[in-house]
Motif scaffolding. Structure first.
Motif, PDB file in Angstrom:
ATOM      1  N   ASN A 102     -11.693  16.751  21.046  1.00  0.00           N
ATOM      2  CA  ASN A 102     -11.719  18.092  21.624  1.00  0.00           C
ATOM      3  C   ASN A 102     -13.008  18.322  22.404  1.00  0.00           C
ATOM      4  O   ASN A 102     -14.016  17.655  22.197  1.00  0.00           O
ATOM      5  CB  ASN A 102     -11.575  19.148  20.528  1.00  0.00           C
ATOM      6  N   SER A 141     -16.690  13.873  30.457  1.00  0.00           N
ATOM      7  CA  SER A 141     -15.708  13.722  31.543  1.00  0.00           C
ATOM      8  C   SER A 141     -14.858  14.979  31.561  1.00  0.00           C
ATOM      9  O   SER A 141     -14.193  15.295  30.567  1.00  0.00           O
ATOM     10  CB  SER A 141     -14.800  12.517  31.284  1.00  0.00           C
ATOM     11  N   ASP A 151      -2.014  18.005  29.550  1.00  0.00           N
ATOM     12  CA  ASP A 151      -2.792  19.252  29.644  1.00  0.00           C
ATOM     13  C   ASP A 151      -2.091  20.262  30.558  1.00  0.00           C
ATOM     14  O   ASP A 151      -1.643  19.913  31.658  1.00  0.00           O
ATOM     15  CB  ASP A 151      -4.198  18.972  30.210  1.00  0.00           C
TER      16      ASP A 151
END
Ligand code: NAD
Ligand code: UFG
Length: 330
Positions: free
Chosen positions: A199, A216, A293
């Protein structure tokens, strides 16, 4: 009340145990320490004044779970224990289904066997799948869930619904968390996962301490203001207080609540908030999008505010301040 907290040495469970003890409840914790440390119990004692009774137990060990419940005579269970790494669940689905589903079924069997009819379950915004960017409790669940972890949350919700149909006295309060961040303001406990984190905030923490060279940022071409994904980040102490409010308002039936702030923050805004709190830059770069995502996810937290009288009070800046305090105490 006498409360069994499964997963209570973990990140959210330990913060909730503190709120429960401070509110005068008797807390016992069951955890197999897969993703947490026994020393958390001393920190809970330091903050809240009482060290919870602890059972080092795996929910997959039904005989042991039953024995604990036979001796415990609990009024209510807060069920945090579970595996939660989304990517890992895609690689190891059987392990995730066994741990999360079988573990929960064992827990529910032990509850039934010993006459415990109240549970508060740690669910997730992930149950909403692709239902939209702003989510209410009546948004569709179960469609477009992209990983086994999310499926386990959806399936456990279904199991709880079925129990409530079979037994009209059973209370299943389901708390759908958005993105928990931050730490206890004392700096004594916080998110401290075993192994490499997945996370955003645990990774930011490891970048801050130099264990990971840079963050990143997964994708900067999303349809958001700055191109990075937006999430509803909720301070873990607000989340913990949400459990206390839910406990005080439990009623029979399957009752879901979103626990979020109602405000979405982008990854770039999170990085800036950390940099402001720390007074130094956080090394980061842009990288490819991460599979699965969604551009934006945000809670509509109105139901929890109306029915529980609960509202998130801390900001992302507070979460960053407390995270830095926790890092300083490590
Ligand atoms: P965590 O990993 O810090 O805590 C979970 C605890 O459960 C750990 O201490 C682990 O050792 C224990 N555990 C796992 N499997 C077990 C088993 N079979 N028997 C006994 N103990 C076991 O995670 P957390 O962030 O505190 O999450 C708590 C709950 O909230 C989880 O169910 C998680 O899926 C859910 N949740 C978390 C997030 C998040 O982003 N942190 C978001 C939504 C929902
Ligand atoms: N992110 C990065 N770089 C990283 C890690 C994360 O840019 O190294 C970004 C992600 O792309 C995402 C945001 O930071 O945009 C938050 O990512 P997290 O992995 O912290 O959280 P997610 O929103 O992906 O997932 C969380 C919980 C899940 C839960 C889900 C429900 O971790 O358990 O919310 O929405 F299922």
């Amino acid at each position: 009340m006498k409360i069994m907290v499964t997963g209570g040495t973990g990140y959210i469970g330990s913060h909730t145990a503190i709120e429960l003890i401070q509110a005068g409840h008797e807390v016992e914790i069951l955890d197999n320490l897969f993703n947490s440390k026994e020393s958390v119990l001393d920190k809970i004692a330091e903050i809240a004044g009482t060290r919870p009774v602890f059972y080092n137990c795996d929910l997959l060990d039904y005989a042991k779970v039953l024995e604990i419940f036979q001796n415990g005579k609990y009024d209510v269970v807060l069920h945090f224990a579970g595996l939660k790494a989304v990517g890992e669940s895609v690689e190891q689905p059987v392990r995730y289904y066994e741990n999360n589903i079988t573990g929960t079924v064992n827990l529910l069997k032990a509850m039934q066997e010993t006459g415990v009819s109240k549970i508060i379950f740690s669910s997730s915004a992930t149950v909403y799948g692709d239902a939209g960017a702003i989510l209410s409790e009546d948004s569709e669940t179960g469609h477009g869930i992209t990983n086994p972890y999310g499926q386990t949350k959806f399936m456990i919700e279904q199991i709880l619904r079925d129990i409530c149909v079979a037994d009209s006295t059973f209370s299943a309060t389901v708390l759908r968390y958005f993105n928990p961040v931050g730490n206890h303001p004392s700096g004594l406990i916080g998110e401290d996962p075993n192994g490499r984190p997945n996370n955003l905030m645990p990774i930011v923490m490891k970048v801050a301490t130099g264990e990971i060279p840079e963050l990143s940022i997964f994708g900067n071409d999303y349809p958001t203001e700055d191109g990075t994904c937006k999430r509803d980040y909720i301070h873990v102490v607000d989340l913990a207080k949400g459990h206390l409010a839910a406990l005080e308002h439990m009623k029979p039936g399957f009752v879901p609540y979103n626990l979020g702030t109602g405000k979405a923050t982008s990854v770039i805004e999170m990085v800036k908030a950390f940099e402001e709190a720390a007074g130094r830059p956080l090394p980061h770069k842009f990288a490819e999008r991460r599979a699965g995502d969604l551009p934006e996810l945000c809670a509509n937290p109105a139901k929890a505010e109306k029915e529980l009288g609960w509202k998130a009070e801390f900001t992302v800046a507070d979460a960053m301040r407390d995270t830095l305090k926790f890092l300083g105490k490590e």
